[in-house]
Design an enzyme around this catalytic site. Sequence first.
Site, PDB file in Angstrom:
ATOM      1  N   HIS A 257     -64.675  80.250  29.838  1.00  0.00           N
ATOM      2  CA  HIS A 257     -64.576  81.703  29.708  1.00  0.00           C
ATOM      3  C   HIS A 257     -65.087  82.331  31.008  1.00  0.00           C
ATOM      4  CE1 HIS A 257     -63.593  81.055  25.644  1.00  0.00           C
ATOM      5  NE2 HIS A 257     -64.663  81.505  25.030  1.00  0.00           N
TER       6      HIS A 257
ATOM      7  N   CYS B 204     -69.787  82.174  22.148  1.00  0.00           N
ATOM      8  CA  CYS B 204     -69.636  81.484  23.432  1.00  0.00           C
ATOM      9  C   CYS B 204     -69.729  82.414  24.655  1.00  0.00           C
ATOM     10  CB  CYS B 204     -68.346  80.669  23.459  1.00  0.00           C
ATOM     11  SG  CYS B 204     -66.966  81.465  22.650  1.00  0.00           S
TER      12      CYS B 204
END
Length: 364
Positions: free
Chosen positions: A242, A150
């Site tokens: 993130h 990710c």
Amino acid sequence: MKKIKAALLGCTGLVGQQFIRLLDDHPFFELACLTASSGSAGRTCAAALADASATIAHAATLALVIRETTAAEIIRSRARVVFSALPAAAAGPLEAELRAAGLRVFSNAGAHRMDASVPLLIPEVNPGHLELCRAQLRDHEGFIVTNPNCVVAGLALALKPLTALGLRAVTVTTFQAVSGGGRRGVAAWDTLGNIVPFIAGEEEKIVRETGKILGELAGDHVAGSPIEIFPSCCRVPVREGHLQSVSAEFDRPVSSGEIREALAGFAAEPQQLKLPTAPAAPIIVRDEADRPQPFLDVQAGETGPVVAGRHGRARGMAVSVGRLRPRGRRCDLFLLLHNTVRGAAGGSVLNAELAASKGLIPGR
Ligand SMILES: NC(=O)c1ccc[n+]([C@@H]2O[C@H](COP(=O)([O-])OP(=O)(O)OC[C@H]3O[C@@H](n4cnc5c(N)ncnc54)[C@H](OP(=O)(O)O)[C@@H]3O)[C@@H](O)[C@H]2O)c1
């Protein structure tokens, strides 16, 4: 045009639930089979997922009964395409078995990402690597396509337009949401009010996967990129998104204007082809002093209007970039991506849309 039947493996997980939202009434694919562990088998999608009716529009999807994840169940469903959101240990052998059975497998798991003949794909960054599928089809009945870790999904996308400016090294510090560890991955006791400056195996994955994605196709494999990556990873008490602090080093001085123009003006094949899950702009540059933030920007990428409370397909598919600070040969910036959408399910669905548009999925 007739839709292609698809199976979703690991449908009850955090990534699996995003897949269901994205594949519910997808223009190319029709969900025909949902699987999870034996503990979830036998329940309907509506019963197994807490907020199913808020995110899933179609009664046929809500009524699907979850099967145990076995090759026999998946093959029996007559699915031609498989989306995998399984843990790597379960995914590795099963995905290879499904490829041998002639299925087109689009996987989020880490098991096959670094296999020489398996594309590690971000459609805006390295669409040409999809050619590796033809090499797989010489040795197997089907193929596997993977999407990256990710962090890499956002980092490699933001770095791609900077490679044309002479990018040579990148130092990145991550602030990763707890959802990155899966539904049972990170204990609340370790996370609440805390920052953990270590995620097992993550920094190694960022180096090798970014190198493969930014690398050049060389016949039946990818030659890794020479750009050096120096990562440090932290887990922070954020639900989704993130954030990454990036310091990029170039082989010549760079200006704020050229960095901004390269990022904000970037578009690639998914945008030209108008693939259903492609955001209109894959990178959104924020000029405010305090953006991007997970709370405000994680859903970036919306295309189309919100219909009956449901959002467009590209929600969470754009990477947000901000605080551009060039100084000589370096430029510091922050970037943010939705880890379970662009960093997982959405990335995988976009990979399958690109493969379908290139004639790699029979029936389209
Ligand atoms: N979370 C992220 O941000 C992210 C980003 C990129 C890639 N990934 C990758 O995507 C995959 C899924 O991640 P996740 O966060 O969604 O994990 P998760 O929330 O833990 O979900 C795992 C799913 O797999 C099923 N499962 C677990 N063990 C199984 C087994 N032995 N056999 C069959 N099914 C099994 C679970 O079913 P039950 O509910 O029945 O247990 C659940 O549906 C992983 O490979 C992960 O590394 C995750």
